[in-house]
Enzyme design. Structure first.
Site, mmCIF file in Angstrom:
data_model
loop_
_atom_site.group_PDB
_atom_site.id
_atom_site.type_symbol
_atom_site.label_atom_id
_atom_site.label_comp_id
_atom_site.label_asym_id
_atom_site.label_seq_id
_atom_site.Cartn_x
_atom_site.Cartn_y
_atom_site.Cartn_z
ATOM 1 C CD GLU A 1 -2.749 -1.280 2.520
ATOM 2 O OE1 GLU A 1 -2.592 -0.455 3.178
ATOM 3 O OE2 GLU A 1 -3.179 -2.505 2.813
ATOM 4 C CD GLU B 1 -4.691 -7.672 2.211
ATOM 5 O OE1 GLU B 1 -5.245 -6.963 2.678
ATOM 6 O OE2 GLU B 1 -3.431 -7.667 2.138
#
Ligand code: G3I
Length: 388
Positions: A173, A278
């Site tokens: 991220e 995820e």
């Protein structure tokens, strides 16, 4: 899963496990029953020629205490990822102190059950211990000091599980939806260079490990373009990158499947594989504009955005199962370029989505319900893939 003698003695690799692993590779036959028994086929069996099917484990599960979840993991999944125990705040809480207790237990669970093991995550702006990027006065450390700290962290963590962990989420991220870099401490001190450095250190620590960049909302054109530039930069510099993790924190309608497909295409065209990491699909009202998984984006609890505390209405459950089936159909269509699909949790009660972006909601984002029973999409997937 790779098994070598170079393991540093922290994880017990036993020969029977390798024998069992070879036995599990015996080809099955096309029906919904396992050819060696009347045992119904499982997700990992019907997907074995497509991609790894993984799941995130919390410490109650990797310790074996959550027996209901462990049964599901052993039956349906062939890869595991640590939901939290390998993050730097957990594994490296002080500059001169590592805490491998839960990480060792997680890896041992994987070895004992012949599972492929994914490491998550080496460099992330979140869950970062306060000391990592600053000096004793709280001022940013120099680029040279941060490089040394990153190298020590990555060498120590990756090196400990060398030859056992299949691949690592090296950086997590680092890029925003508009394509700019997140102004994390890593970026403030080293600029974009912190990412190639992290991949270089990880490769030096375990030359055999697969290395991934992992992010969410990658269907935003700006983010996608910057990720492609990152891939090109690493490849041009001869730095290993095997795949891009596309976090699957999705809604029932957002994003459109076409956007997901375009992103997969862009990454494959850039010369890497894709991992659907995820994965969880929330049927709850999305109170925020952009979705995703930025932990800083939280909302106050309001009953109107927590409508299903007594269970999903049938129409919503049908819509959810159809969405998950559509997503798996997309993954299957791209299976030549998808290394792994990972669920971000075993059953609905385990999901972080019950508390994000709103604390205390009742969400239904995973493949198994709160009673640890498979949802309809699991049965449909097994049926559909058993007919080949
Ligand atoms: O372990 C402590 C416990 O000792 C303490 O009593 C408790 C209450 O404060 O907190 C516990 O730590 C929590 C941890 O989960 C383990 O349960 C942290 O507060 C909590 O922030 C942490 O949340 C995790 C979050 O990442 C932040 O690390 C979620 O479980 C996890 O699902 C989520 O996963 C991230 C991926 O790693 C990266 N991509 C986005 C995804 C969702 O944010």
């Amino acid at each position: 899963m790779k098994k070598t003698s170079t393991i540093t003695g922290h994880v017990d690799l036993s020969i029977p496990a390798i024998v069992l692993c070879l036995l599990l590779l015996l080809p099955g036959c096309g029906n919904t029953k396992n050819e060696h028994s009347n045992h119904p086929k499982t997700l990992k069996e019907v997907l074995k020629d497509k991609f790894l099917i993984g799941v995130a484990l919390n410490s109650r599960q990797s310790s074996g205490n959550d027996t209901a979840a462990v049964r599901i993991v052993k039956e349906h999944f062939n890869d595991i990822v640590a939901e939290n125990c390998m993050k730097s705040i957990e594994i490296h809480p002080e500059e001169n102190r590592y805490n491998f207790t839960q990480a060792d237990e997680f890896v041992q669970f994987g070895v004992d059950n012949n599972l492929s093991i994914t490491g998550h995550c080496l460099i992330w702006h979140s869950q970062l211990p306060a000391w990592f990027c600053v000096d004793e006065n709280g001022e940013n450390v120099s680029p040279e000091v941060l490089k040394e700290r990153m190298k020590d962290h990555i060498y120590t963590v990756v090196g400990r599980y060398k030859g056992v962990i299949r691949g690592w989420d090296v950086v997590n991220e680092a890029i925003l939806e508009d394509g700019s870099y997140r102004e994390s401490k890593f970026y403030e001190i080293l600029g974009e260079e912190f990412i190639p450095l992290a991949f270089q250190y990880a490769h030096e620590a375990d030359p055999e490990a697969e290395l991934y960049y992992n992010d969410y909302n990658e269907w935003y054109p700006g983010k996608r373009e910057t990720v492609v530039r990152l891939i090109n930069t690493l490849k041009k510099r001869g730095i290993r990158i095997d795949g891009i993790g596309m976090q699957g924190h999705l809604g029932v309608t957002n994003p459109a499947l076409e956007a997901y497909q375009e992103t997969i295409d862009d990454y494959v065209n850039a010369g890497v594989k894709v991992l659907i990491t995820e994965l969880d699909v929330s049927p709850l009202p999305e109170p925020r504009r952009i979705g995703g998984a930025n932990l800083a984006d939280r909302e106050a609890y309001r009953k109107e955005i927590d409508p299903y505390t007594d269970g999903l209405p049938e129409d919503v459950a049908i819509e959810w199962n159809n969405r998950m089936m559509d997503l798996f159909d997309l993954f299957l269509k791209n299976s030549d370029n998808i290394l792994r699909v990972t669920m971000w949790g075993v059953s609905d009660g385990d999901s972080w989505k019950n508390n994000f972006p709103v604390s205390g909601r009742t969400d239904y984002p995973l493949l198994f319900d709160r009673d640890h029973q498979p949802k309809e999409v699991v049965t449909r997937l097994i049926q559909q893939l058993s007919e080949y």
